[in-house]
Scaffold this motif. Structure first.
Motif, PDB file in Angstrom:
ATOM      1  N   ALA A   1      28.829  47.006  37.383  1.00 56.59           N
ATOM      2  CA  ALA A   1      30.096  47.560  38.001  1.00 56.59           C
ATOM      3  C   ALA A   1      30.988  48.108  37.129  1.00 56.59           C
ATOM      4  N   SER A   2      31.961  48.668  37.600  1.00 53.29           N
ATOM      5  CA  SER A   2      32.995  49.094  36.489  1.00 53.29           C
ATOM      6  C   SER A   2      33.907  48.133  36.501  1.00 53.29           C
ATOM      7  N   VAL A   3      34.153  46.829  37.292  1.00 56.32           N
ATOM      8  CA  VAL A   3      34.969  45.857  36.960  1.00 56.32           C
ATOM      9  C   VAL A   3      34.093  44.679  37.386  1.00 56.32           C
TER      10      VAL A   3
ATOM     11  N   PHE B   1      46.395  52.770  36.087  1.00 55.03           N
ATOM     12  CA  PHE B   1      46.814  51.141  36.105  1.00 55.03           C
ATOM     13  C   PHE B   1      46.275  50.180  35.354  1.00 55.03           C
ATOM     14  N   LEU B   2      44.836  50.131  35.667  1.00 55.81           N
ATOM     15  CA  LEU B   2      43.895  49.036  35.062  1.00 55.81           C
ATOM     16  C   LEU B   2      44.076  49.049  33.487  1.00 55.81           C
ATOM     17  N   ALA B   3      44.126  50.469  33.049  1.00 50.96           N
ATOM     18  CA  ALA B   3      44.192  50.645  31.607  1.00 50.96           C
ATOM     19  C   ALA B   3      45.581  50.228  31.136  1.00 50.96           C
ATOM     20  N   ALA B   4      46.624  50.264  31.955  1.00 49.54           N
ATOM     21  CA  ALA B   4      47.732  49.937  31.237  1.00 49.54           C
ATOM     22  C   ALA B   4      48.046  48.421  31.519  1.00 49.54           C
ATOM     23  N   PHE B   5      47.407  47.964  32.439  1.00 50.34           N
ATOM     24  CA  PHE B   5      47.448  46.208  32.822  1.00 50.34           C
ATOM     25  C   PHE B   5      46.608  45.607  31.465  1.00 50.34           C
ATOM     26  N   ASP B   6      45.438  46.116  31.030  1.00 44.85           N
ATOM     27  CA  ASP B   6      44.560  45.649  30.187  1.00 44.85           C
ATOM     28  C   ASP B   6      43.919  46.700  29.297  1.00 44.85           C
ATOM     29  N   LYS B   7      44.283  46.718  27.895  1.00 40.84           N
ATOM     30  CA  LYS B   7      43.873  47.766  27.243  1.00 40.84           C
ATOM     31  C   LYS B   7      42.157  47.721  26.976  1.00 40.84           C
ATOM     32  N   ASP B   8      41.685  46.784  27.379  1.00 40.82           N
ATOM     33  CA  ASP B   8      40.133  46.793  27.070  1.00 40.82           C
ATOM     34  C   ASP B   8      39.811  47.708  28.286  1.00 40.82           C
ATOM     35  N   TYR B   9      40.480  48.206  29.282  1.00 41.66           N
ATOM     36  CA  TYR B   9      39.776  48.990  30.342  1.00 41.66           C
ATOM     37  C   TYR B   9      39.837  50.568  29.702  1.00 41.66           C
TER      38      TYR B   9
ATOM     39  N   ASP C   1      20.439  28.987  36.635  1.00 44.45           N
ATOM     40  CA  ASP C   1      21.062  28.964  35.616  1.00 44.45           C
ATOM     41  C   ASP C   1      21.888  30.213  35.026  1.00 44.45           C
ATOM     42  N   ALA C   2      21.378  31.330  35.543  1.00 42.72           N
ATOM     43  CA  ALA C   2      22.061  32.556  35.565  1.00 42.72           C
ATOM     44  C   ALA C   2      23.105  32.997  36.588  1.00 42.72           C
ATOM     45  N   CYS C   3      23.290  32.222  37.524  1.00 43.44           N
ATOM     46  CA  CYS C   3      24.305  32.346  38.596  1.00 43.44           C
ATOM     47  C   CYS C   3      25.665  31.652  38.116  1.00 43.44           C
ATOM     48  N   THR C   4      25.901  32.015  37.019  1.00 42.50           N
ATOM     49  CA  THR C   4      27.330  31.327  36.723  1.00 42.50           C
ATOM     50  C   THR C   4      28.536  32.175  37.012  1.00 42.50           C
ATOM     51  N   VAL C   5      29.571  31.556  37.483  1.00 47.65           N
ATOM     52  CA  VAL C   5      31.025  32.073  37.662  1.00 47.65           C
ATOM     53  C   VAL C   5      31.780  31.910  36.766  1.00 47.65           C
ATOM     54  N   ASP C   6      32.543  33.151  36.340  1.00 49.45           N
ATOM     55  CA  ASP C   6      33.496  33.322  35.287  1.00 49.45           C
ATOM     56  C   ASP C   6      35.212  32.876  36.260  1.00 49.45           C
ATOM     57  N   ALA C   7      35.565  31.702  35.840  1.00 49.01           N
ATOM     58  CA  ALA C   7      36.949  31.513  36.518  1.00 49.01           C
ATOM     59  C   ALA C   7      37.945  32.387  36.115  1.00 49.01           C
ATOM     60  N   ALA C   8      37.970  32.588  34.722  1.00 47.13           N
ATOM     61  CA  ALA C   8      39.078  33.321  34.080  1.00 47.13           C
ATOM     62  C   ALA C   8      38.899  34.775  34.471  1.00 47.13           C
ATOM     63  N   TRP C   9      37.883  35.276  34.535  1.00 43.03           N
ATOM     64  CA  TRP C   9      37.625  36.673  35.284  1.00 43.03           C
ATOM     65  C   TRP C   9      38.273  36.646  36.651  1.00 43.03           C
ATOM     66  N   ASN C  10      37.729  35.785  37.503  1.00 42.79           N
ATOM     67  CA  ASN C  10      38.214  35.590  38.770  1.00 42.79           C
ATOM     68  C   ASN C  10      39.812  35.658  38.843  1.00 42.79           C
ATOM     69  N   GLU C  11      40.605  34.903  38.008  1.00 37.74           N
ATOM     70  CA  GLU C  11      41.881  34.874  37.788  1.00 37.74           C
ATOM     71  C   GLU C  11      42.392  36.132  37.453  1.00 37.74           C
ATOM     72  N   HIS C  12      41.696  36.813  36.478  1.00 33.45           N
ATOM     73  CA  HIS C  12      42.187  37.994  36.059  1.00 33.45           C
ATOM     74  C   HIS C  12      42.494  38.923  37.043  1.00 33.45           C
TER      75      HIS C  12
ATOM     76  N   ILE D   1      48.828  55.421  31.594  1.00 33.86           N
ATOM     77  CA  ILE D   1      48.526  55.633  29.956  1.00 33.86           C
ATOM     78  C   ILE D   1      48.300  57.491  30.145  1.00 33.86           C
ATOM     79  N   LYS D   2      48.886  57.898  29.114  1.00 34.61           N
ATOM     80  CA  LYS D   2      48.652  59.420  29.156  1.00 34.61           C
ATOM     81  C   LYS D   2      47.722  59.607  27.628  1.00 34.61           C
ATOM     82  N   PHE D   3      47.201  60.746  27.567  1.00 35.88           N
ATOM     83  CA  PHE D   3      46.102  61.022  26.530  1.00 35.88           C
ATOM     84  C   PHE D   3      47.121  60.859  24.948  1.00 35.88           C
ATOM     85  N   GLY D   4      48.215  61.548  25.175  1.00 33.32           N
ATOM     86  CA  GLY D   4      49.226  61.374  23.821  1.00 33.32           C
ATOM     87  C   GLY D   4      49.640  60.103  23.387  1.00 33.32           C
ATOM     88  N   SER D   5      49.666  59.194  24.280  1.00 33.10           N
ATOM     89  CA  SER D   5      50.061  57.541  23.864  1.00 33.10           C
ATOM     90  C   SER D   5      48.913  56.822  23.272  1.00 33.10           C
ATOM     91  N   LEU D   6      47.944  57.283  23.262  1.00 30.32           N
ATOM     92  CA  LEU D   6      46.692  56.439  22.837  1.00 30.32           C
ATOM     93  C   LEU D   6      46.815  56.612  21.328  1.00 30.32           C
TER      94      LEU D   6
END
Length: 343
Positions: A162-164, A253-261, A309-320, A338-343
């Motif tokens: 998925a993308s997110v 917006f996603l990229a402005a909210f969190d630079k990891d995106y 054991d693989a069906c684990t849930v990330d509580a921090a990600w859900n909150e994010h 975010i614009k190209f020139g601001s990177l």
């Protein structure tokens, strides 16, 4: 053939490893031994750390191979180590690059191997580009027998794509869908994308091993199925047994909210990518991707459910995710993209 895979037990490489062994090749895996439950029966393990060049050279002393693949080479420094280690140990070296190295934003939505390599948004992709250049210079100057493969978004039994989503706990997305919580789809969900099952990529990849005509060439290997992100999330929901509640959120917006995106979205998934696979089909005439995403993602969900054991849930990600949705609802009229020139 006698093959060496550096790594060989990851998401993409485990499918290639399995097919190589099934086809009768003598496969050696060089890794630290941390994921050998994904190694196919019949593969031989050489335990070591490719990041320790001297120790790796000692562990590989006396070995020669028909083909070597480094699945975990990410930087030009890693590439230089590969060139030094394998210059006289193999007839072919396959470097795993990335389709994210292709031009972003693209001049055309159909991607061929001739599409320029340029990604101002993602350091990961720029490192892959720089590594490709090192390998090709070694090929041109001294005949280093490199073949470059650029996978795009590839999934299998250990990845819910998925993308997110949570990278470490991918079941989190299925859990969220089943609990009726909102799911983020970037943009308006209509941009086009290509999902490739790892068993499909493996068919094209194994066909390149030992192929002397592929030396000095670059390839991507993907499905020919083209889907919108809305369709992708609908298929994930169908596999989960629940209709996802999709909320379109601007990629900017996603990229402005969190630079990891910035890298993963603006430098990759936010733009439509449709791959022309004519070249891999010319070099590997039997290659054909046969797993539609709707079928493949059902296999993936079933595989997770067979491994509780693989069906684990990330509580921090859900909150994010909840924080993003709340911020987007309140800031839709006023946020600054975010614009190209601001990177």
């Amino acid at each position: 053939m006698k093959l060496l895979f550096i790594g060989g037990t990851g998401l993409i490489s485990e499918a290639v490893s399995k097919l190589a062994v099934e086809q009768g090749h003598e496969l050696y895996l060089f890794n630290r031994g941390l994921r050998n439950e994904w190694a196919p029966e019949g593969a031989r393990i050489i335990q070591g750390d490719i990041r320790d060049r001297e120790a790796a050279a000692a562990a590989l002393e006396g070995y020669e191979f028909d083909a070597v693949v480094d699945w975990i080479s990410f930087t030009p420094a890693h590439a230089q180590t590969d060139i030094e280690l394998f210059r006289h140990r193999t007839r072919q070296f396959i470097y795993i690059s990335s389709a994210s190295a292709y031009q972003k934003p693209p001049q055309h939505y159909i991607v061929t191997e001739e599409t320029p390599l340029a990604n101002p948004f993602w350091q990961y992709s720029r490192d892959k580009i720089a590594s490709e250049e090192l390998f090709m210079e070694a090929y041109r100057s001294s005949g280093f027998p490199v073949t470059i493969v650029r996978p795009s978004f590839t999934y299998g039994d250990s990845m819910i794509p998925a993308s997110v989503n949570s990278w470490r706990h991918p079941w989190s997305l299925i859990d969220r869908i089943r609990r009726g919580q909102k799911i983020i789809v970037h943009g308006d969900g209509t941009s086009l994308w290509t999902m490739t099952h790892n068993t499909d990529l493996a068919k094209g990849f194994v066909g390149l091993l030992g192929n002397s005509e592929a030396i000095g060439e670059a390839f991507h290997i993907t499905s020919d199925e083209v889907l919108s992100w809305n369709q992708i999330y609908a298929a994930i929901g169908a596999a989960a047994g629940a209709e996802p509640i999709l909320v379109p959120v601007s990629s900017d917006f996603l990229a402005a909210f969190d630079k990891d995106y910035i890298g993963g979205l603006l430098g990759d998934k936010a733009v439509s990518s449709v791959f022309d696979n004519s070249k891999i089909k010319r070099f590997v005439p039997d290659f054909k991707a046969t797993v539609p995403f709707a079928e493949g993602i059902k296999r993936t969900v079933a595989s997770f459910e067979s491994r509780p054991d693989a069906c684990t849930v990330d509580a921090a990600w859900n909150e994010h995710v909840d924080q993003i949705l709340a911020a987007y609802e309140s800031a839709k009229p006023t946020y600054t993209a975010i614009k190209f020139g601001s990177l």
